[in-house]
Design an enzyme around this catalytic site. Structure first.
Site, PDB file in Angstrom:
ATOM      1  N   VAL A  13       0.867  -1.183  -0.004  1.00 21.74           N
ATOM      2  CA  VAL A  13       0.112   0.023  -0.065  1.00 21.74           C
ATOM      3  C   VAL A  13       0.763   1.362  -0.172  1.00 21.74           C
ATOM      4  O   VAL A  13       1.758   1.297   0.749  1.00 21.74           O
ATOM      5  CB  VAL A  13      -0.911  -0.082   1.309  1.00 21.74           C
ATOM      6  N   ASP A 124     -13.124 -11.068   7.709  1.00 24.46           N
ATOM      7  CA  ASP A 124     -11.720 -10.761   8.153  1.00 24.46           C
ATOM      8  C   ASP A 124     -11.603  -9.427   9.032  1.00 24.46           C
ATOM      9  O   ASP A 124     -10.873  -8.533   8.762  1.00 24.46           O
ATOM     10  CB  ASP A 124     -10.677 -10.547   6.873  1.00 24.46           C
TER      11      ASP A 124
END
Length: 316
Positions: A13, A124
Site C-alpha cells: 500500500v 476478516d
C-alpha cells in the site's frame, strides 16, 4: 520506498496524491499475493456500493494488463494495530478514545450485516483492517474476502476457509460455516484486544491460558475481569464501562453462534446501561498435546497449525 505505507495479504500500500491535491492510499495487487483477480473484483464491487462513516471509501480502481490498483481515501493514522500493539503509540489511546473506536467498529459491522442494500459478511474483521482517520474515527477496510447474501439467507459453508486464524470463529475454522455470527466472534476478539492491548495470537500468560479468550474467561469466572485492562489506561478509565465492554466481548465469543448477540444488540449494549445477558461458555480452540498429537476429533486436519480444520485454511 518512502511513500510505502505497509503491506498485507493483498500486496503493498502506497501513499499518493491526486491531481487536485487530495491524498490517497493505493493498494497494489502483488503477483505473489495469495489473493487474486476474484478477490480484487469482489472488493471493488462491494465497497463501491457501500457508504458509511465507519467504512473506508473507495475512490478509484484500475485494471490494466497485469497491474491492478485500488485507490482509497488516505487514513493518516494508519491502522488500529499500529496503536494498540505498540508500546509507545498505545499510550495515545486513552479509554474514551478506545471506547469511541469500539462503538464505531460495531456500527460499521452493523451496517454491513443489516443496513446496507446487501447483507455482507466481512470474514476478516481484525485490528489491521480497521483504519483511523485524522480524528481517530475507525473505518473498516479490506473487503476482498467478504461475501454477500440476499433474501433470508444468513450464512453459508465453504471448503476454502480464508481469513486470519486468530480471529476466526470455531465453526468457521473447523467446519467452514460462516455467518453474521462469525463476524460477531471476530469483533469479540478485537474488542478484547482493544481493552487489553494484547494480541490473541501468540498470547502468553504464566497461568498457562491457551489464548487471550481463555485468559479473559478465567479472570471473569474468578471475578477479576479488571485485571485485563491495559496498564496504560487503568488509572484514568471508566471501570464500569470497561467491565461492560469485557462482558460484551465474552458474549460475542460464545461457543455456539446462536448464543452470540447480533451486531444490532451489541450496538445497543455498548450505548446503554441495561442489564447484560448471563455468559455461557466462550469458544476455545482445542489444545494440542505436548508431543504434537492433536486433541481434536477431526482426523483430516492437515493444514491448520492447531489441528482443527478439515478444510483448506488460507491464513492471512
Amino acid at each position: 520506498m518512502d511513500n510505502k505505507l505497509g503491506e498485507g495479504g493483498f500486496g503493498p500500500v502506497y501513499k499518493g496524491k491526486l491531481g487536485d491535491g487530495q491524498e490517497i492510499a493505493v493498494k497494489r495487487l502483488s503477483r505473489s499475493s495469495g489473493q487474486g483477480l476474484n478477490e480484487f473484483k469482489n472488493e471493488v464491487i462491494l465497497i463501491a456500493k457501500l457508504q458509511h462513516r465507519n467504512l473506508v471509501k473507495l475512490l478509484r480502481c484500475c485494471i490494466q494488463d497485469e497491474e491492478k490498483l485500488l485507490v482509497y481515501e488516505y487514513m493518516p493514522n494508519k491502522s488500529l494495530d499500529s496503536f494498540i500493539f505498540d508500546q509507545t503509540q498505545r499510550r495515545l489511546l486513552v479509554w474514551s478514545r478506545r471506547h469511541h473506536i469500539i462503538c464505531g467498529i460495531a456500527r460499521g459491522i452493523l451496517y454491513l450485516h443489516q443496513d446496507s442494500r446487501l447483507r455482507i459478511i466481512h470474514r476478516d474483521i481484525k485490528a489491521s483492517n480497521v483504519l483511523l482517520d485524522c480524528e481517530m474515527n475507525p473505518k473498516i477496510s479490506d473487503f476482498g474476502l467478504a461475501r454477500t447474501f440476499g433474501g433470508d439467507q444468513s450464512g453459508a459453508n465453504t471448503e476454502r476457509v480464508v481469513g486470519t486464524y486468530s480471529y476466526m470463529a470455531p465453526e468457521y475454522a473447523m467446519d467452514g460455516n460462516f455467518s453474521a455470527k462469525s463476524d460477531v466472534f471476530s469483533f469479540g476478539i478485537l474488542l478484547l484486544e482493544i481493552v487489553t492491548g494484547k494480541k490473541n495470537s501468540g498470547f502468553y500468560c504464566p497461568n498457562d491460558s491457551f489464548n487471550l479468550i481463555e485468559y479473559a474467561w478465567n479472570l471473569w469466572r474468578e471475578e477479576r475481569p479488571l485485571e485485563l485492562i491495559d496498564e496504560c489506561i487503568e488509572e484514568n478509565c471508566n471501570l464500569s464501562e470497561v467491565r461492560r465492554c469485557i462482558h460484551i466481548s465474552l458474549l460475542c465469543l460464545e461457543q455456539h453462534p446462536q448464543d452470540r448477540p447480533s451486531m444490532s444488540s451489541v450496538v445497543v449494549m455498548l450505548g446503554s446501561d441495561a442489564v447484560l445477558p448471563q455468559l455461557r461458555h466462550p469458544g476455545f480452540f482445542i489444545r494440542e498435546h505436548l508431543h504434537g498429537e492433536s486433541s481434536s476429533p477431526f482426523k483430516n486436519s492437515t493444514t491448520s497449525i492447531n489441528g482443527l480444520s478439515n478444510t483448506v485454511l488460507e491464513a492471512r
